[in-house]
Scaffold this active site. Structure first.
Site, PDB file in Angstrom:
ATOM      1  N   ALA B 312       0.886  -1.170   0.000  1.00 60.15           N
ATOM      2  CA  ALA B 312       0.000   0.000   0.000  1.00 60.15           C
ATOM      3  C   ALA B 312       0.913   1.205   0.000  1.00 60.15           C
ATOM      4  CB  ALA B 312      -0.913  -0.023   1.215  1.00 60.15           C
ATOM      5  N   ALA B 313       1.411   1.541  -1.183  1.00 57.95           N
ATOM      6  CA  ALA B 313       2.603   2.382  -1.259  1.00 57.95           C
ATOM      7  C   ALA B 313       2.347   3.875  -1.246  1.00 57.95           C
ATOM      8  CB  ALA B 313       3.398   2.023  -2.513  1.00 57.95           C
ATOM      9  N   GLY B 317       6.213   7.726   0.750  1.00 54.63           N
ATOM     10  CA  GLY B 317       7.259   8.031   1.716  1.00 54.63           C
ATOM     11  C   GLY B 317       8.025   6.805   2.128  1.00 54.63           C
ATOM     12  N   CYS B 440      -1.875   2.831  11.450  1.00 59.39           N
ATOM     13  CA  CYS B 440      -1.845   4.055  12.236  1.00 59.39           C
ATOM     14  C   CYS B 440      -3.084   4.117  13.112  1.00 59.39           C
ATOM     15  CB  CYS B 440      -1.774   5.277  11.327  1.00 59.39           C
ATOM     16  SG  CYS B 440      -3.038   5.308  10.083  1.00 59.39           S
TER      17      CYS B 440
END
Lengths: 187, 610
Positions: B312-313, B317, B440
């Site tokens: 999941a690029a 970053g 996250c």
């Protein structure tokens, strides 16, 4: 994704030659240390959806199982073919060009931001310029700290630059790093 | 005559001596009074009462003297000896003469000081007593009071005070609780206050209350009200952190290295220029990235010339960090599911000078089919999640928009993705065989539950992330019990680490097999889990009906097994559960056979005996 045919290769090399001159050989024949195999292969150009990509052979081999519709990019995109078949270099080629450029121009700190907004380089912003630049040559634009900012076409030769008045255009803008912010969608 | 009083050498202060001499000279020295009118006024109350009799023409000066004396005594902590020692060296003779008078004054001033000190102590005690009385009397608001409150606009300071009080009570529940109020009542009131004061919806308020003890809960919520500092990551392909920091400082950016844990991170305190538009940024010398985004890549630790997948690029970053660590060698497959985000991914890759990447646009679950099973060295899965750890003043919508369904949907997707990630990795890779999973979010169903699921479904184990800070993940929570190795996962919180809420886990793939039943590993047969249809067919065929049929089945089973084996290598639709069932059938059959054989032997023995 396919290799370029003769006409396309000619168009691409012609544009590159404007910037690199005899150094073009280095671009094409660079040993590629990226792949997980040795002896290292070389770099090649591939065409995919009207964009030309510069990648090492091993990378290209590893990307063959990605289907055409789903492949978004390989290696570095250096430019694209327009609707009517002419080839334009894009700013993503900057790293490659900067490494092999024959003619360079250094900008004064005050003129950096102006060029990054897409304006051409005026004589007042010119810090240094390599010798024997002829009008129409491809030129890579750097800042005084050797940070590549973009590239363009020289409007005047080195001698003419010296004689020109402060508002004269010395380099016509073709691509600059500010496009990463302004034109991200069109890259 | 007041002026007959000799000068007081009691004070070390230089002011004193000239003043004393001035006094001697009768009236010349209004120096004191002009210098210190305020002192006079403030101490007037005390000294005036003492000096009433002396307030004649030179009353002002006399009271000054007394003020000075009392001041000096205060400054020397009421110990006259030190003063005398220093001040008396010059004026010893006079001191002897003035002893008696001085002792009066000293005594008086000491009395004043003592009175003042006593008053202070009493005031302190009274204050403490007041506070104690107030706190002892903290009551939960009654229904009437709550209704009253609901009618008025929310009184934020009231709410905050009540929140603090409840937290205090909860930390010392036995002693501070109100009669007749249960813990649940306090917690319900706390939840209502948190929802009103901070703006969370009921689901999030419930979850946070369950996860954190009361004091830490408030710290966390307060931290969520502040923005995290902006971080930059130096692009080591093009520059060094030292050089970059110098250049940016010259441009007017106030920054510092982000911490001991990273050699490429910088934290920006404030900046006169937009950090996202400097010529260095455009030339790809650094990337604006949250501090927590460094962590999964540091845990992944990619080596040169490896094959890496970033499932999941976008926006790139982490991908560019991986490329920088690998020094542009090897291959990175940067996958992004959402097409609009591909643009930013590509732009960042080109800007940062990354050349070893293939960017594709697949659903992460399909990647094993495209790239092949067991084909890459490491996989980074920064999974799509509810993002509950990223709450900050710029991202307030999370507080009200997340519900239990969101968490469940994300968890479902994450389970599929992590299995796909594990299937991509080659357990026998020389230098790799790792999967790093990160989110996250702080929700347990999205973090520990997913890793636990992976442990059950695949032959993997958790290894330390290589990050020595951060809290370890939960091993148990409420009714859940996770595998004990989950303590090697790491959780990060804004109130502890000053970065967004984050979770990182590193898995090592032990073998390329997929255990169908828990703890029953297959040989290296490649299977997928979705073929329930095949399962049913096999069950029907293998229904045991009797011995001969069982024998038949055993032979059939063998045959099937062979077929199954062959077809398994070609197609990928065979079900692994069928294999152990066949085995079991064969075992049963063989046991039956054995018992049969034994029976026959016994019969034959009996026959022989007879």
């Amino acid at each position: 994704m396919r290799p370029l045919d003769e006409k396309e290769t000619a168009a691409v090399f012609e544009k590159l030659f404007k910037f690199t001159g005899p150094n073009l050989k280095h671009i094409v024949e660079r040993p590629a240390v990226e792949g997980p195999d040795d002896p290292p292969g070389r770099y090649c150009f591939r065409l995919h959806k009207n964009r030309v990509y510069y990648a090492s052979e091993s990378l290209v081999r590893r990307s063959t199982n990605v289907s055409r519709a789903r492949l978004a990019g390989i290696g570095t995109c250096i430019g694209k073919f327009t609707h009517h078949g002419s080839f334009r270099l894009t700013v993503q080629a900057l790293d490659l060009l900067a490494a092999h450029a024959r003619h360079k121009v250094w900008l004064k700190p005050t003129a950096e931001m102006s060029f990054l907004y897409g304006n051409s380089v005026l004589k007042s912003g010119l810090g240094r310029i390599t010798d024997n630049v002829k009008s129409g040559d491809g030129v890579v634009v750097f800042s005084m700290t050797d940070v590549p900012l973009g590239f363009g076409v020289a409007a005047r030769s080195t001698q003419d630059c010296r004689k020109a008045h402060a508002d004269a255009i010395v380099v016509n803008h073709q691509a600059d790093a500010g496009e990463y912010l302004r034109n991200e969608a069109e890259l | 005559m007041p002026m007959a009083k000799p000068p007081n050498p009691n004070s070390q202060k230089n002011e004193k001596r000239p003043q004393g001499k001035v006094d001697e000279e009768e009236g010349e020295g209004d120096v004191l009074s002009s210098k210190l009118p305020e002192e006079m006024e403030s101490l007037d109350g005390d000294s005036a009462s003492d000096n009433e009799e002396e307030e004649e023409e030179d009353g002002s000066q006399v009271s000054d003297l007394d003020d000075e004396q009392s001041r000096s005594d205060v400054s020397s902590d009421g110990d006259p000896f030190t003063d005398d020692f220093l001040g008396g060296s010059d004026e010893e003779g006079e001191e002897l003469r003035s002893e008696s008078d001085e002792s009066d004054l000293e005594a008086k001033s000491r009395a004043i000081d003592e009175a003042r000190a006593r008053a202070e102590v009493e005031a302190d005690e009274e204050l403490r007593l007041n506070i104690k009385e107030e706190s002892d009397e903290f009551r939960l608001p009654t229904k009437e009071e709550l209704e009253e409150e609901a009618r008025l606009p929310p009184n934020l300071s009231n709410l905050q005070r009540r929140i603090k009080e409840i937290v205090r009570v909860l930390t010392n529940f036995k002693t501070l609780r109100q009669e007749g109020a249960s813990r649940k009542d306090y917690i319900d009131q706390l939840k209502a206050d948190i929802m009103a004061y901070y703006g969370y919806n009921e689901f999030l308020a419930d979850t946070f209350i369950e996860m954190f003890p009361a004091v830490e809960l408030i710290e966390l919520l307060e931290a969520f009200e502040k923005n995290r500092p902006e971080c930059l990551r130096t692009n080591t392909l093009k520059t060094r952190r030292r050089d970059l920091a110098g250049v940016l400082i010259n441009r007017g950016v106030n920054l510092d290295p982000v911490g001991k844990w990273s050699k490429v991170g910088l934290v920006v305190y404030e900046s006169q220029v937009p950090t996202g538009a400097t010529p260095e940024y455009l030339a790809g010398h650094y990337m604006r990235q949250a501090a927590n985004s460094f962590l999964p890549v540091m845990a992944l630790a990619p080596q040169e010339k490896e094959r890496i997948v970033d499932m999941a690029a976008a926006p790139g970053g982490k991908t560019t960090y991986i490329a920088a660590l690998m020094k542009n060698t090897g291959v990175i497959y940067a996958n992004e599911y959402k097409e609009p985000r591909l643009k930013s991914l590509l732009a960042n890759i080109h800007r940062m000078g990354v050349t070893n990447t293939v960017v594709c646009n697949y659903d992460g679950k399909e990647l094993p089919k495209i790239l092949g099973l067991n084909s890459v060295d490491r996989v980074l899965l920064d999974a799509p999640c509810t993002g509950t750890g990223t709450v900050c003043p710029d991202q307030q919508s999370i507080k009200t928009s997340k519900s239990i369904e969101d968490v469940q949907n994300c968890a479902f997707l994450q389970k599929q993705l992590i299995l796909a990630a594990i299937d991509l990795v080659d357990a026998n890779s020389k230098s790799g065989g790792y999967v790093v999973y990160s989110t996250c979010s702080v929700m347990i169903p999205e973090n520990e539950a997913i890793i636990d699921y992976a442990l059950r479904k695949r032959d993997v184990k958790i290894v330390p992330c290589g990050l020595d800070f951060g809290r370890s993940g939960f091993i148990r929570f409420r009714e859940h019990r996770f595998h004990p190795s989950l303590e090697k996962t790491r959780r990060f919180y804004p109130h502890v680490n000053n970065m967004e809420g984050f979770f990182v886990a590193k898995l090592k793939k032990l073998s390329n097999s997929k255990p169908a039943a828990p703890g029953a590993p297959n040989t290296s047969e490649k299977t997928e889990e979705a073929a329930a249809i095949d399962d049913d067919k096999k069950l029907r065929k293998d229904a045991p009906n009797g011995k001969p049929e069982q024998l038949k089945n055993s032979r059939k089973g063998k045959g099937k097994k062979k077929i199954g084996f062959k077809s398994g290598t070609h197609s990928e639709g065979k079900v692994s559960p069928s294999k152990p069932k066949l085995r079991k059938k064969r075992k049963f059959a063989s046991r039956e056979e054995i018992s049969q054989a034994r029976e026959e032997k016994r019969k034959s023995l009996k026959k022989r005996k007879v």
